[in-house]
Each structure stands twice: as structure tokens, then as C-alpha cells.
Design an enzyme around this catalytic site. Structure first.
Site, PDB file in Angstrom:
ATOM      1  CG  ASP A  37       4.969  40.824  37.386  1.00  0.00           C
ATOM      2  OD1 ASP A  37       5.495  40.676  38.486  1.00  0.00           O
ATOM      3  OD2 ASP A  37       4.939  41.881  36.754  1.00  0.00           O
TER       4      ASP A  37
HETATM    5  O1  CEZ Z   1       6.428  43.031  33.605  1.00  0.00           O
HETATM    6  C1  CEZ Z   1       7.649  42.608  34.165  1.00  0.00           C
HETATM    7  C2  CEZ Z   1       7.701  43.147  35.555  1.00  0.00           C
HETATM    8  O2  CEZ Z   1       7.742  44.551  35.520  1.00  0.00           O
HETATM    9  O3  CEZ Z   1       7.726  41.197  34.164  1.00  0.00           O
HETATM   10  C3  CEZ Z   1       8.798  40.596  34.876  1.00  0.00           C
HETATM   11  C4  CEZ Z   1       8.817  41.063  36.327  1.00  0.00           C
HETATM   12  O4  CEZ Z   1       9.904  40.536  37.011  1.00  0.00           O
HETATM   13  C5  CEZ Z   1       8.850  42.582  36.353  1.00  0.00           C
HETATM   14  O5  CEZ Z   1       8.813  43.027  37.680  1.00  0.00           O
HETATM   15  C6  CEZ Z   1       8.663  39.103  34.770  1.00  0.00           C
HETATM   16  O6  CEZ Z   1       7.381  38.679  35.052  1.00  0.00           O
HETATM   17  O7  CEZ Z   1       2.072  39.857  32.508  1.00  0.00           O
HETATM   18  C7  CEZ Z   1       2.639  40.639  33.236  1.00  0.00           C
HETATM   19  O8  CEZ Z   1       2.105  41.181  34.194  1.00  0.00           O
HETATM   20  C8  CEZ Z   1       4.096  40.892  32.943  1.00  0.00           C
HETATM   21  O9  CEZ Z   1       4.746  40.661  34.110  1.00  0.00           O
HETATM   22  C9  CEZ Z   1       4.480  42.223  32.342  1.00  0.00           C
HETATM   23  O10 CEZ Z   1       3.758  43.268  32.840  1.00  0.00           O
HETATM   24  C10 CEZ Z   1       5.965  42.498  32.365  1.00  0.00           C
HETATM   25  C11 CEZ Z   1       6.153  43.356  31.161  1.00  0.00           C
HETATM   26  O11 CEZ Z   1       6.861  42.603  30.258  1.00  0.00           O
HETATM   27  C12 CEZ Z   1       6.677  44.715  31.365  1.00  0.00           C
HETATM   28  O12 CEZ Z   1       7.951  44.887  30.855  1.00  0.00           O
END
Ligand code: CEZ
Length: 811
Positions: A477
């Protein structure tokens, strides 16, 4: 360190001190609560967006459940102050806020309740929290047993945080008719249209017991007085002051005096939660507190709901702790994700699909329904939206407004898992509409066509080299600045696309070509399969050409053409995901695989698992993005991000690396041995353990305590398909167990397509090749052909004793 016990479906902690941040969680379709062993609690409910009814005492920002949740004296919680009416002594159960030493303490996390069993002054206090299956209410009971030979008088003061509800209006008072506390508030807003929208909100918080309190207080400041939460001034008096809160921070405190004869047992039940109006609370009280059996019945309903997620697998291995997680807690965590979509109205598409994938082992009809729902929001171009809208009012929010390019990948992966588990090839001809657009006629097509288009979209979203654009993120993300100018590409996504296309081809070969097709359809789809196969090969080739640095694969190429995640980088030199997915997509040859693995061992391995990149970034890289701004070793910036580690584990099983793969599974579980570092109970796999092992050794291993993670669907799949080796394929069930070398045996019970599989694996030094017998007959093909529902298959597998083929992690 004898502080944890794993027994049946409970995990117990015997001290509030050894793991002060340990938590468990409970949920239903409307709410989720994270419960800390010392009595702190974070809860939210859906109306339909996440809301609170128990807040901190300050104005809170709207946030998700946070990693490494910090607790503090005033943190929301459910506390029980207990006063000895004869001596005036006090303590608080379960432990906060007074922190008085107890004679014994047990925090017992069950699958459908949480209990604390506490002894003090010869009295045993059993506090139980459970939920209902579909209401937003906490069910609390306190059972008190006087183990002394003389009578005792105590006052029990349940003290539940209500906190800062609203800057517009917040008050609380005792409602005589309900005989309980009701706090009222107005959800803050400014736009007039929100006034009308907010009419449906539950702005009240109630705390009602099944007994009339002797006194009460709903005013936090006066309750605390000069003493603070750890010694509230009002508790010095014999009675609470019956004090309301009038635009002051509310709290729910009530006094219940109990005179206990020797061996006498008394019980107090309390309900706590949000409501729209007093009528609703009255109805709840009548439903839950009128008779003691009501509490029992709704608890039973709740436990029946949780047990629906029990799953279809049970294992007995030489590792009892591992079995305990796999048999009790893993299916529960998978069910949580799959059943309620992390309590979001617009789950991220990749999360939605992977969470649905986990449901193949629990309720495959749900996986089917989710796949079809996701496809109904697919664009005609084949692209998938960033989030799936679950209700008509839902909208894409937060991260779902940021363009990520990986969502199509998860479609074929999830569909393949679904088909291998169920054999339900009818899904491929199911007709589904594409997303409606105002300027075009509606278009409906079969799932097969939707998937073809998704794969074609992946192939079209590539640059001149044939590598996948990343835009503002892929699976990762916060990798939002590699390609925001429109040029940057992701090596991981290129490999993932290649893998996803191979999965789709396997689905077509196994489940589509065998269906009734006209000659024209048959030759058309064979042609498509061949084209896809060559496109997947090209992706692999291009990644090799542009992103292989001699020892491992780089992570991508930035907008400005910089290859990153490579030898020349001081920070973020190596990322795990491209290596794992190069194994899955077959981009890595055997010799590359060995080279990569050596680097994974030397650069990424830690005692708590494999980190997702190293070294962690310590400064912003504007050509990579937000991930580099996260604290070193935290989340995507080089933690042991279990979702990524799990991809690696899954890939290792596909490579026949049984020991390394099991090592990944095992290290993911919080262990007694790592308790000090991790600080977590083995009741869920957290989304990460801190990494940056060489940069911040003292913090490495610390759990995030976040139970939302895509890890668990893949964990279940790795256990079923990899470790147990019971994978469906066409009409058959393949039998290829992959035991770690230190396990002499494994027993598995598994439901598969309505049949019952009883697998017994034994290692023997008397054989050279694996021998599989099914119901007493040798199976040369190592599979149950044409599995029939209703049958029981007794499968015995004799495996030759083998030597290790790869060096083990030495850390
Ligand atoms: O969110 C996850 C996402 O829900 O992070 C994963 C992604 O594949 C999932 O879909 C890896 O990036 O900084 C952010 O935005 C992060 O991406 C977080 O929100 C992350 C959290 O650790 C939630 O569990």
C-alpha cells in the site's frame, strides 16, 4: 516463565505483568473488540461505518485499530474496583487501574469469550465477557465466591469507560426506569445534510446491570477527584455521589454491595454498549437481563456462531502448540476475516479476495458469493476497483482512493483455490454484469470472460519493456511514489501477474476445457491459454532481464528509471516479495532460487521470521514513497510482515522445501521462548513482528497485536495443501504430504467436497519411495480419484526418511 497454557480451545496467561500488552479479540457481524489482559479495551461497531461507544477521555482522532496499541492510565477499559467493606482495602480487577498485587491471576482467552479468574482475600472473582451473535452489546458477568470460613462484605464497582463522546454535546445520568447509566451525545457535524444522515446513529452509551446499584457516578472528573484512576477519590467514601455529567466527560460507575456467607456464590450481570434511544435499551434489558437464563442463551448462540468457523481440518502432529493454533485459533481468525470483512464497508479488493480465499475451508459458498460480488464491480476494461463496496451507501475511502495496480492478480488466485477445493466449475459460466457506467449499455458476461479480461488488463498495464506499472502502489500500500508520475514499474507485480496468469491457465485447463464446449469454443480457449502462457513467460523473461542483479530480484524501477531493491542500495537493498513470487511464477531457475535463498537467509532472516525488506529505510526516499517514512522495522518498512513471510512459506512448499516452509509457519506463532520480545499470546497471528533486527535489536520481535492480516488465508492454505498435502485438482484429491524432517508422523482429519479424509503419515527407513494406500489399496498415482461425497477415505502414506537438502536458518 510458566505463564502461558494452551488447553483445549483456550489460552491462558497467569500474570498481568509478564506480557502486559497481551490481547485477544471478539467480534460479531456488527462489532469488534480487542481486549487487553489487564482490562483495557478498544472496541468499535458499525453503523454502518466504524463508530465508538467507549472513548478515551480526550477528543480522539478517527483512526483504525493501531499497531502496537499504547495503553495509558486513562485508556478506555472495563475495570472492577473491589472494596473490602470491613478493612477498607481496595484493589481493581482484572488488574488496571490500581495495579494491586493479586493472590492469583488468570486471563483466559476462549474462542467465544474472555475470562479472568482472580483470587484476593480468599475470594474468587470470575469475570466473563462475551458478545451476542448480532447485537452491539458487551455481556459482562462477575461471579464472586467467598472461600473464607467467615462472612465477608465487599463492594464491587464496575467502572466502564465512556469517555469523550462529542464536543457538541455529551452528558450522562442515571435512568431510574432502566436502573442504569445512560450517556447521551450528538455526533459532531457541520453540514446540514449530515443532520439528516445522523438521525440513525446510536449516540447513546448505556451500562445497565441486572441489580439495582447502591450508588452510582457518571462524571469522570469528580469520580477520579484528586486520586486519579489508580485511586479514585470518590471510592474513599462509603457511597458514590450519584453524580451526573452535564457537558462533562461521562463514565459508568456503579456500586454493588455484596454480603457473602462462607462458600456463598453471587453473580452480577451487566450490559454495555451503544443505542439509538432509551426504548432500544429497554428492549435490550428485557431481552438480556430479565432472567439469568437469557444471558446463558445468548452466549450459547454466540458460541454457536463462532463455532460455524471451526473449519474442516484437524491435525495431530508431534508439535502440540502448532496443533493448538491450527485446530482452534487459525480457522477462527480466517473466519473472522472471511465472515465480516474486517468490519469495513469498502474492503480493499486484494484483502476482500484473499479473505474470501480463506473461506474455502470454512464455508466455500461465501467464497463463491464474494468472487461474484467482486466481479460485478469490475470495469469493462478488466480493471478491478481499489475497494469492493458492500452496501449501496458505501464509498471508496482512505487508501481506496489511491490507485493500486495489483487487484486483478487476486482474482485468479482466489478462483483457483476455490475450484481446487470445491470442483464447482459451474462458477465459470455464471453470468455477471460489469460495473454500470452512465454512458454505456449494461454489459454482462461469464466469469470466464471476466477473468480473461482481468488477465488481459494486467498485460495491458505494462510499459514498453513489458513490466507492470505500479502507479501509487501494488500489494504494498504505502509504496506510493515509485510510479506516481506514470512510468515506474513493479517487479513484484510483474511476477505476480505472471503467476496469476498461470493460475488462470491451470483453472481453464482443469475446469473449463473439460466442460461441454463447442469445437469453436474449445479451439478458441486453447488459443487463449497458449497466448497467456507465452505472455506469462515474457513477464518472467523481462523481470529477469531488467531486475535480476546477479543474486536476487530487485523490487522495481522508479519513474526516473532507477532500479531499486538491489546491491547498490544502502537501505532497502533486498525485498522479500519479488523473491517469493519469482519462485511461484517460475521466473527463478533452480540456481537463481539457491542464490536468492542464500540472500534471504543472510539479509532477511531473524529469529522472529523473515523480514520483508532490509535494511529498513531510515530516511524518506521520494522515488519510493511513504513506506520509507514508516519507523524502521515497523510495518512495511522491514518488519517481519507476516503476510509477506507467508507468501514465502507458500512458495517454499511449492518448491518442496518442507523444512524451510514449516519454519516459516512455526516462527509466525508467538512462542513461550520469545514471549519477552513478542509480548503476544498465540491466539492469533499478528500482521507483523518488528524487524530491523540489526538496526534496532532491542525492539525486534515485538508484536503489532493487529489481528487483521491477509496472512491467515495463506497460512491455512499452506497447512492444507503444503504440510498435509491434500490439494484438490479436477475431480481428484492429490496426496502429497510435506512433513518437516523432524516429524516422524502426522495425522489429519479433513472434510473435502463432502467426503471425510483420514490421513495417517508415517516415516520409515525401510522404503525408498513414498507409498500411498487408500482404504487399504495402493495408489500409484498418489491421489483419490473421483472423490465421492459421503464417503470416508482412510489414507496411509509411508514416507522415506530423508536428509535435509538446504542449509537451515541459523539465527
Ligand atoms: O494495510 C495492509 C493492507 O490492508 O497492508 C498490506 C496490504 O497488502 C493490505 O491490503 C501491505 O501494504 O500504510 C499503509 O497504508 C498500510 O498498508 C497499512 O494500512 C496496512 C496495515 O498494516 C493494516 O493491517
Amino acid at each position: 516463565t510458566n505463564t502461558i497454557k494452551n488447553d483445549l480451545a483456550r489460552t491462558e496467561l497467569f500474570s498481568p505483568l509478564t506480557m502486559s500488552s497481551a490481547t485477544t479479540f471478539l467480534w460479531n457481524s456488527k462489532m469488534v473488540a480487542q481486549i487487553n489482559c489487564r482490562g483495557y479495551m478498544t472496541s468499535q461497531f458499525m453503523q454502518p461505518e466504524p463508530s465508538k461507544y467507549s472513548y478515551a477521555p480526550n477528543l480522539e482522532a478517527k483512526t483504525f485499530i493501531q499497531p502496537e496499541q499504547p495503553y495509558y492510565a486513562d485508556h478506555p477499559g472495563r475495570f472492577f474496583y473491589i472494596k473490602n467493606e470491613e478493612t477498607g482495602e481496595m484493589f481493581s480487577a482484572p488488574y488496571e487501574p490500581m495495579r494491586v498485587e493479586l493472590d492469583s491471576f488468570c486471563f483466559s482467552a476462549g474462542t467465544s469469550d474472555v475470562k479472568w479468574i482472580i483470587n484476593k482475600w480468599g475470594i474468587e472473582f470470575t469475570i466473563t465477557l462475551s458478545l451476542t451473535k448480532d447485537l452491539v452489546v458487551e455481556l459482562w458477568s462477575v461471579e464472586v465466591v467467598n472461600g473464607n470460613s467467615k462472612a465477608l462484605s465487599v463492594s464491587i464497582y464496575p467502572c466502564f469507560s465512556i469517555g469523550y463522546m462529542s464536543w457538541m454535546s455529551q452528558s450522562a445520568d442515571f435512568n431510574a426506569e432502566l436502573s442504569g447509566i445512560v450517556a447521551t451525545s450528538v455526533t459532531p457535524y457541520q453540514k446540514v445534510e449530515d443532520y439528516f444522515k445522523n438521525q440513525e446513529l446510536k449516540d447513546l452509551t448505556y451500562m445497565v446491570a441486572d441489580q439495582v446499584p447502591d450508588s452510582w457516578c457518571c462524571n469522570l472528573l469528580t469520580f477520579r477527584g484528586e486520586g486519579g484512576m489508580h485511586n479514585p477519590s470518590m471510592l474513599q467514601e462509603t457511597r458514590l455521589e450519584n453524580k451526573p455529567a452535564c457537558y462533562e466527560t461521562p463514565v459508568g460507575v456503579q456500586q454493588f454491595k455484596q454480603h457473602l456467607l462462607p462458600n456463598e456464590k453471587q453473580n452480577l450481570n451487566i450490559i454495555f454498549g451503544p443505542a439509538k434511544n432509551v426504548e432500544e435499551i429497554k428492549t435490550l434489558k428485557a431481552k438480556l437481563l430479565a432472567k439469568p437464563e437469557q444471558f446463558k442463551d445468548v452466549r450459547q448462540d454466540y458460541s454457536d456462531y463462532i463455532n460455524k468457523g471451526k473449519g474442516t481440518l484437524s491435525i495431530t502432529s508431534p508439535d502440540a502448540d502448532f496443533d493448538h493454533y491450527v485446530n482452534h485459533w487459525l480457522p477462527r481468525q480466517v473466519f473472522y476475516h472471511g465472515d465480516v470483512n474486517r468490519l469495513s464497508t469498502d474492503p480493499q479488493t486484494r484483502n476482500f479476495l484473499q479473505d474470501a480465499m480463506g473461506m474455502i475451508y470454512i464455508a466455500p459458498a461465501v467464497t463463491r458469493e464474494r468472487l461474484l460480488l467482486a466481479l460485478s464491480q469490475q470495469k469493462r476494461s478488466g480493471a478491478m476497483p481499489d475497494g469492493i463496496l458492500l452496501t449501496d451507501e458505501a464509498e471508496l475511502k482512505y487508501i481506496n482512493q489511491v490507485p493500486h495496480t495489483d487487484h486483478c492478480v487476486w482474482l485468479s488466485i482466489c478462483l483457483q483455490a476455490y475450484l481446487d477445493e470445491t470442483g464447482d466449475s459451474s462458477i465459470l459460466s455464471e453470468q455477471v454484469a460489469f460495473e454500470a457506467t452512465p454512458d454505456a449499455e449494461p454489459e454482462t458476461a461469464s466469469v470466464k470472460v471476466h477473468l480473461d479480461r482481468a488477465m488481459q488488463w494486467l498485460l495491458s498495464a505494462t510499459d514498453a519493456r513489458g513490466l507492470s506499472y505500479i502507479e501509487q502502489g501494488d500489494w504494498c500500500d504505502p509504496m506510493n511514489m515509485v510510479g506516481y508520475k506514470g512510468k515506474g514499474v513493479s517487479a513484484w507485480l510483474s511476477l505476480a501477474s505472471s503467476y496469476a496468469i498461470s493460475c488462470w491457465n491451470q483453472v481453464c485447463e482443469t475446469y473449463y476445457l473439460s466442460s461441454e464446449l463447442t469445437n469453436a469454443e474449445l479451439s478458441e480457449s486453447k488459443k487463449t491459454i497458449a497466448e497467456f502462457a507465452s505472455a506469462a513467460d515474457t513477464l518472467n523473461l523481462q523481470v529477469n532481464k531488467h531486475c535480476w542483479n546477479g543474486d536476487w530480484f530487485a523490487r522495481g524501477i522508479t519513474d526516473d528509471g532507477n532500479v531499486f531493491g538491489t546491491k547498490t542500495d544502502v537501505e532497502g537493498r533486498i525485498f522479500l516479495n519479488p523473491q517469493s513470487w519469482a519462485m511461484l511464477s517460475n521466473a527463478a531457475s533452480d540456481s537463481q532460487y539457491k542464490l536468492m535463498n542464500n540472500q534471504i537467509f543472510s539479509q532477511l532472516a531473524t529469529p522472529y521470521g523473515v523480514t520483508m525488506l532490509a535494511p529498513s529505510f531510515t530516511q524518506m526516499r521520494e522515488d519510493i514513497g511513504r513506506v520509507t517514512q514508516k519507523s524502521a522495522g515497523v510495518s512495511e518498512n522491514g518488519s517481519v510482515y507476516n503476510h509477506a513471510a507467508m507468501f514465502y512459506g507458500f512458495a517454499l512448499y511449492t518448491k518442496g522445501q518442507n523444512d524451510l516452509a514449516f519454519d516459516v509457519l512455526k516462527r509466525m506463532l508467538p512462542s513461550q521462548q520469545n514471549a519477552d520480545a513478542q509480548g503476544q499470546l498465540p491466539v492469533f497471528v499478528p500482521n507483523y513482528y518488528r524487524g530491523a533486527y540489526y538496526q534496532h535489536p532491542h525492539h525486534a520481535g515485538r508484536s503489532s497485536h493487529l489481528f487483521n492480516t491477509g496472512t491467515v488465508a495463506w497460512y491455512f492454505r499452506s497447512v492444507v495443501e503444503g504440510l498435509c498435502g491434500l490439494k484438490g485438482c479436477g475431480n481428484d484429491l492429490l496426496i502429497q504430504p510435506q512433513l518437516p524432517s523432524h516429524w516422524p508422523t502426522l495425522k489429519v482429519q479433513r472434510e473435502f467436497r463432502g467426503a471425510s479424509i483420514e490421513l495417517n503419515v508415517i516415516k520409515s527407513d525401510k522404503i525408498k519411495d513414498t507409498v500411498v494406500t487408500i482404504n487399504g489399496e495402493v495408489s500409484a498415482q498418489h491421489k483419490i480419484c473421483d472423490v465421492q461425497a459421503g464417503q470416508t477415505y482412510k489414507v496411509e502414506v509411508l514416507l522415506p526418511l530423508e536428509k535435509l537438502s538446504l542449509p537451515q536458518l541459523t539465527i
